[in-house]
Scaffold this active site. Structure first.
Site, PDB file in Angstrom:
ATOM      1  N   TYR A   9     -37.109   8.641   3.461  1.00 39.87           N
ATOM      2  CA  TYR A   9     -37.105  10.018   3.030  1.00 39.87           C
ATOM      3  C   TYR A   9     -38.379  10.278   2.263  1.00 39.87           C
ATOM      4  O   TYR A   9     -38.913   9.408   1.593  1.00 39.87           O
ATOM      5  CB  TYR A   9     -35.909  10.295   2.124  1.00 39.87           C
ATOM      6  N   LYS A  10     -38.822  11.478   2.344  1.00 39.49           N
ATOM      7  CA  LYS A  10     -40.046  11.823   1.637  1.00 39.49           C
ATOM      8  C   LYS A  10     -39.813  11.775   0.137  1.00 39.49           C
ATOM      9  O   LYS A  10     -40.626  11.303  -0.611  1.00 39.49           O
ATOM     10  CB  LYS A  10     -40.500  13.211   2.063  1.00 39.49           C
ATOM     11  N   VAL A  11     -38.683  12.311  -0.278  1.00 37.52           N
ATOM     12  CA  VAL A  11     -38.383  12.328  -1.690  1.00 37.52           C
ATOM     13  C   VAL A  11     -37.614  11.063  -2.016  1.00 37.52           C
ATOM     14  O   VAL A  11     -36.617  10.769  -1.392  1.00 37.52           O
ATOM     15  CB  VAL A  11     -37.490  13.537  -2.018  1.00 37.52           C
TER      16      VAL A  11
ATOM     17  N   GLN B 538     -48.337  11.945  -1.274  1.00 38.98           N
ATOM     18  CA  GLN B 538     -47.762  11.222  -2.396  1.00 38.98           C
ATOM     19  C   GLN B 538     -48.646  10.080  -2.844  1.00 38.98           C
ATOM     20  O   GLN B 538     -48.965   9.931  -3.993  1.00 38.98           O
ATOM     21  CB  GLN B 538     -46.408  10.670  -1.996  1.00 38.98           C
TER      22      GLN B 538
END
Lengths: 585, 723
Positions: A9-11, B538
């Site tokens: 998952y990205k988060v 990120q």
């Protein structure tokens, strides 16, 4: 197969959810018709969220906080009339029990005794919740707070308290907490605009007003509404839907139906019941030295030959192209065959944040496909080193039920299509067809047993049982709670409903002596071979000439029995070996 | 027992096979390629099928029938056995064009003899002889009829592969001639022997199979095109006999077969030692250890299993688990009820297979009963909702049985449906948002795109033609996998080949569509502006941070340049920062704010955690560190113009001073004049300059400060309201 399910998952981080529940007297008012009080209803919902978190995402953090209480209980006891029943933590068996204790009329008594009802300061309550969040040392990925109340004017005109509430709500929202209102029935109607409109997080777009206007009167509605909000939409991945050179629509891929599985067991140390970690080491059998990944290769054996490849070559074979979706063309919906099903579908929704303008083009495609009854055929590479598959993008229009909530969102359902390898050739038996009379009789049966199928009507008995068992063990219950197997046919009801129809149908299709429960004696295996008895001398001759191999397995088995030869295997060679061992000695 | 077939490849290697027109590949080479591809397919398909290789036109003679000068120049190269890479290598290295000629009918007889002798006593479901020849040798037709009779009695199927197409109209079995130039010899005209030979071939084939006999004559070219595809994975359907039940007394005998299934490769990669390529040299061992500092190892016997129940871990042994688990009566296909087909949503199908349900082929009563159900459902537009359990060991499912009526058969199609636990209900913002609603002009651009990209069209005869049936395309993953394996096996030590062009093409838009949609695509491009939003990833390397920095407006940059340089360099040394650590929280905080990988609020939260941790140590050193953190907090808040978080933290910190006995720390903070962010610094601040200055003066009335008095904040708000 967990094709798109694997983490990534990205988060990252934990989801968190705080239930902020009004404990004022109004919440405990019982309806005359025996319907549960608002408080009772809320507790049922909280419980169901607790248990569903336990089964589906135990790592999420959940808290239960009451406001408008007489008693106060919070970490530094700095807030009055705020009662933190459960602080933010993973839900466990004990917490479920504690919520259970608050249910029903006994629960109301207990609530009155331990917490009571008192003054209300939403500002303090929200502040207290903010502290719960900040006391968490873990990284939180998604923070949600749900306010359950039936009072639309909690401070009854106290402007100072109102303002403080607003300030604290905005502080919370600034730290990324999404505040939802689960407003409950109140005589005279609940007016969101009176106060709560300034508290909650504004909806994702302004037309999304339906979700907050009507208060919940029914438990089911409340449960659905909570369920819709409780889980964060987790995007499996974001990628481009490429229509052609330079025309990329950013889309998010979501999974809406994924088989839930029993969670895997955890290995524990017998003495202390603490989890152990496993470490896998690869070493050389001869030298005993540890082998690095670079000292290993991959191989497959075909046609007696071992074919060796480097590890990165194995990966590169799988790679075709970068993740993405590529439009091939369009087909009318009737070309999408029902039986072309190889995997659960996923859902596609535009990502305006990635490519501006995506929503508009997506929306235009959706609209036209839907109106013209078409689907879009695409080539889809879901992840790096995944080979492409063809998919059908089937348009789905938004559906809502009168101002209560969204039933289906607008977007494309992505249906995976089979390749030639996935389709098996079957020899369909040639059998007579039923006459119209027989069909009509069956139609009566079918009509008698009609029901309205709902996809969320059946629980998985195996998983339910598993969790009941765990619950029983965790809570030291004598026996696990019984589960209702919802996918068991209700035979008695069916029989009563059908009455004589069954016999009438059977009379029409089956001859008198026919019993479908057993294998038909007349047609099945007519030439069951007569038992072949093998005389001992013949067998010995075979042993002598090493021609046992010519005999069939059943004959060999019989021979073994006859001569009291005990065999462990059933393979031909094993039988032969055993016989030789017995008879040549 | 699985049935297998026996196949004899019979290839002409005689001198005429090497003849070719200039610039064309000689038939010998083509025939050799056909054989190679064919054997490869068999090897990778890992069937039990056995194969023999007979060559004719060889200089030497080696076959069981040779006698008195008969059956000369025919060599049995390999007897019937499962093909392997050895055979492939032999074909590659040992088969050359030779200088004799032999009668192809003689060769056929040798093959028949071989099949007869070597299949004796074993069970085969198919016997095949494949002949590859240019038919240039005179064959004596005397015994033709005897041969045909023998082929018939032995049940042998014949296939011919010739350098030219067999007929002018019929293109043997292939999918049509793609441009006549592909067939050398076709235009050249055949020699007299060839024509005679072809007539005999046709005669044989038609005698064996009147209708489709000629379909088994292929041209080399055509065969090669088809064979470049690796055999699709075929699995023998296994029957699943059961009873369909409705209530307690109505049951129908059924047999289920998997009809569609997400197919996987059977083999997985094994790990071998890179030096020796031996699997046995590598041993994998799993050890268990406690999660303590010493990583104390735990013996396997001391491990029990448990499950998580939320935050609790419940020890639950396998035995107990088996005893307590959900049990059911095994195999079942029981109707729960019937429902409208429209209640079933296709996108909610679950599982990875479709099962077709028939009545047993020997039970016509069951056939009639099932047919009645299928037709009833079809006429009512309904489906059966059933409980399906494969057997006792498998958990039961719920699924839908759809009626399926085809020209030649009827069946039910079972597809699994979700359980409540499997569904996630997500709500998405409506797309009927005025920001996104397309204009008429935009919609018509999409319309013409759809028109230009229609894959299904009516042809001249009014029949619908589907240009791209994806379910006829083999899984490219398997094709690529076998292509690479084959390459590595045959050419060890060379890099893997690129993807085969035909495979690439098969995955693309059909050419017609590609051309047709160009203009409409341009129109869509014009009508729908699409701009990619620059996203901060990120994980960023410092280099990327520098890169981004240069992209920022100069004015913003000017001030912080130096410090930025400083902590970016530190990053290079430290690796990327993902959270506020305890070593240098202030630096981590600055980096994270800069990276924007986390929301500002979250980073602040992490920082304040660190500050609280530091403060709990009650030591000047930690106090100083806390102050640097607070300074960083303030500096970044001012920079971003977000005063609220900082101010509210500092206010609550101040309130907690007396309770926590942090007066010493507070004094330090006062010395450093770290105060609230005032309105003058950040517009959104609710604090006036005056209040900010006043803030550092500790409140005398300590007991009041202890409680977060509502008046406090209320007052501030009131003041603001008055201003």
């Amino acid at each position: 197969m967990p094709f798109l399910l694997s983490g990534e998952y990205k988060v990252t981080g934990r989801d968190s959810l705080v239930f902020l529940v009004d404990a004022s007297k109004e919440m405990f008012i019982k309806e005359e018709d025996g319907k549960p009080s608002n408080f009772d209803m809320t507790m049922q919902v909280v419980r169901s969220v607790y248990t569903s978190k336990i089964t589906s995402s135990y790592r999420d953090l959940v808290a239960l906080v009451f406001y408008g209480t007489e008693q106060s209980k919070n970490p530094r006891n700095s807030f009055k009339h705020v009662y933190v029943y459960h602080d933010l933590d993973e839900p466990g068996a004990k917490r479920v029990q504690e919520v259970d204790e608050l249910r029903g009329s006994k629960g109301a008594q207990l609530a009155a005794k331990t917490m009571g009802s008192g003054e209300t300061s939403l500002g303090d309550a929200l502040w207290c919740c903010a502290n719960l969040y900040s006391d968490i040392k873990l990284r939180l990925s998604h923070k949600r707070l749900m306010i359950f109340t039936c009072r639309d004017d909690p401070h009854e005109g106290d402007s100072v308290k109102d303002r403080q509430g607003r300030t604290k709500a905005s502080d919370l929202r600034d730290t990324g907490v999404i505040i939802n209102l689960m407003h409950l029935m109140k005589p005279g109607g609940f007016d969101v605009s009176l106060y709560f409109r300034d508290i909650i997080t504004p909806p994702e777009d302004e037309s999304d007003l339906g979700l907050q206007l009507e208060p919940c009167a029914k438990l089911e509605d409340l449960q659905n509404r909570v369920r819709a909000k409780e889980k964060k939409k987790r995007v499996l991945n974001r990628l481009n839907l490429c229509l052609g050179e330079g025309i990329n629509v950013a889309v998010g891929v979501y999974s809406t139906a994924v088989p839930a599985r029993k969670p895997p067991p955890i290995k524990l140390y017998r003495e202390t019941n603490e989890p152990v970690r496993s470490k896998t080491r690869v070493f050389h059998t001869q030298t005993g030295s540890l082998l690095l990944p670079s000292e290993l290769k991959k191989a497959q054996v075909y046609g007696k030959k071992q074919i060796v490849m480097e590890t990165d070559e194995v990966d590169s074979i799988k790679k075709f192209e970068d993740p993405g979706m590529f439009l091939i063309g369009f087909k009318p919906m009737e070309k999408l065959k029902l039986h072309h099903h190889v995997r659960p579908a996923v859902f596609l929704y535009p990502e305006e944040d990635d490519v501006k303008g995506s929503s508009c083009l997506f929306s235009a495609l959706l609209k036209r496909c839907s109106e013209r009854n078409m689907f879009a055929l695409c080539r889809f590479t879901a992840r790096r080193n995944y080979s492409p598959r063809f998919v059908a993008l089937v348009p789905q229009e938004e559906e809502s039920d009168e101002g209560k909530g969204q039933i289906t969102p607008a977007g494309f359902n992505v249906i995976y299509l089979p390749f030639a390898d996935d389709i098996r050739t079957l020899d369909a038996p040639q059998l007579p067809c039923a006459s119209q009379e027989q069909v009509d009789k069956m139609k009566q049966i079918v009509t008698k047993l009609r029901f309205k199928y709902r996809s969320d009507a059946f629980e998985n008995p195996a998983i339910q049982q598993h969790f009941r068992n765990l619950e029983a063990l965790a809570l030291d219950m004598v026996a696990p709670e019984d589960i209702e197997d919802l996918i068991m046919p209700k035979v008695d009801q069916i029989d009563t409903r059908l009455g004589p129809l069954v016999q009438e149908f059977k009379d029409l299709v089956y001859p008198a002596n026919y019993n479908p429960e057993t294998k038909p004696a007349t047609t099945g295996n007519p030439e069951k071979k007569p038992k072949v008895e093998l005389p001992e001398d013949e067998l010995r001759a075979h042993v002598q000439n090493s021609t046992l191999g010519k005999l069939t397995v059943p004959v060999l088995k019989d021979a073994c029995k006859k001569f009291g030869v005990r065999t462990t295997g059933t393979k031909k060679q094993e039988l032969i070996d055993a016989l030789i061992a017995q008879l040549s000695s | 027992m699985t049935a297998k077939s026996a196949l004899v490849l019979c290839m002409d290697v005689g001198f005429s096979m090497s003849n070719s027109a200039p610039g064309e590949e000689p038939p010998f080479e083509l025939a050799k390629k056909v054989i190679q591809k064919f054997v490869q397919r068999q090897v990778f398909a890992e069937t039990k099928d056995e194969m023999a290789l007979v060559l004719f036109g060889t200089d030497s003679t080696k076959n069981p029938l040779e006698q008195d000068g008969q059956y000369q120049n025919i060599t049995v190269h390999r007897n019937l056995m499962i093909p392997d890479f050895e055979l492939l290598e032999e074909i590659a290295n040992q088969i050359h064009p030779e200088s004799q000629q032999a009668d192809w009918l003689d060769a056929l007889v040798v093959c028949m003899d071989l099949l007869k002798k070597q299949t004796e006593g074993k069970k085969y479901d198919r016997l095949v002889i494949v002949l590859l020849t240019d038919l240039c040798t005179q064959a004596s037709p005397d015994e033709l009829d005897i041969i045909i009779d023998n082929l018939k009695t032995a049940g042998i199927t014949l296939q011919f592969f010739l350098p030219f197409p067999a007929g002018d109209d019929e293109e043997g079995g292939g999918d049509g001639d793609r441009g006549g130039s592909g067939h050398p010899g076709a235009g050249k005209g055949l020699s007299r022997e060839q024509e005679q030979g072809l007539d005999m071939v046709k005669h044989v084939m038609l005698s064996l199979d009147e209708e489709d006999g000629l379909d088994e004559i292929y041209s080399f070219r055509n065969a090669l095109e088809q064979l470049c595809m690796f055999k699709r994975i075929e699995r023998r359907p296994t029957a699943w006999p059961c009873q369909l039940t409705i209530g307690s007394s109505l049951s129908i005998r059924i047999v289920g077969y998997k009809a569609v299934m997400d197919e996987r490769l059977k083999k997985t990669w094994i790990t071998v030692d890179a030096q020796t390529n031996k699997r046995d040299d590598v041993k994998r061992e799993t050890v268990y250890c406690l999660d303590d500092d010493n990583e104390t190892e735990v013996q396997k016997e001391d491990i029990i299993q448990g499950f998580r129940y939320g935050s609790d871990i419940v020890p639950f042994s396998k035995v107990d688990q088996d005893q307590m688990k959900y049990k059911h009566d095994g195999k079942c296909f029981a109707v729960l009820g019937f429902t409208k087909q429209s209640n079933i949503h296709r996108h909610q199908f679950i599982g990875n297979q479709v099962i077709k349900v028939f009545a047993p082929k020997d039970d016509e009563h069951a056939g009639v009963a099932l047919s009645a159900l299928i037709r009833a459902l079809d006429e009512l537009n309904m489906v059966a909702i059933v409980r399906y359990a494969y057997d006792r060991r498998c958990n039961p499912q719920v699924g839908a049985a759809f009626p399926c009526i085809k020209q030649h058969y009827e069946c039910l199609m079972y597809i699994q449906l979700p359980f409540m636990e499997d569904l996630s209900h997500f709500t998405f913002p409506s797309l009927e948002n005025k920001k996104f609603v397309p204009t008429e002009a935009q919609l018509s651009a999409v319309d013409s795109l759809i028109d230009s990209m229609m894959l299904v069209e009516k042809d001249e005869s009014g029949e619908q033609k589907d240009m791209l049936k994806v379910h006829h395309i083999p899984n490219p993953a398997f094709q690529r996998h076998f292509q690479c394996l084959h390459h590595r096996a045959v050419n060890p030590g060379t890099p893997l080949p690129p993807m085969e062009p035909w495979l690439k093409a098969a995955l693309e838009r059909p050419e017609v569509i590609s051309e047709r949609c160009q203009a409409p695509l341009e129109e869509v491009k014009r009508k729908f502006p699409l701009t990619a939003v620059e996203k901060k990833k990120q994980l960023k390397t410092s280099a990327q941070i520098f890169g981004k920095d240069t992209g920022e407006p100069d004015a913003k940059k000017a001030k912080g340049d130096e410090e930025e340089e400083d902590y970016n360099l530190a990053d290079i040394a430290e690796g990327s920062v993902t959270s506020v650590g305890s070593v240098d929280p202030a630096r981590d905080f600055r980096t994270l704010v800069k990276l924007k990988s986390l929301p500002f609020g979250e980073v602040c939260q992490q920082l304040t955690h660190r500050i609280e941790q530091l403060l709990s140590n009650k030591n000047t050193h930690y106090y100083m560190k806390s102050i640097t953190c607070i300074q960083a907090f303030r500096e970044q808040s001012v920079k971003l113009g977000k005063a609220d978080l900082y101010n509210s933290y500092l206010q609550s910190l101040k309130r907690s001073i007396p309770n926590r006995g942090l007066e010493v720390f507070w004094d330090l903070l006062v010395q450093d004049a770290v105060t609230l962010i005032s309105k003058d610094e950040v517009e959104g601040s609710t604090v006036s300059k005056n209040e900010a200055n006043q803030f550092l003066i500790t409140d005398e009335k300590k007991e009041e400060v202890a409680a977060p008095t509502t008046e406090d904040t209320g007052d501030v708000d009131d003041l603001l309201d008055m201003m």
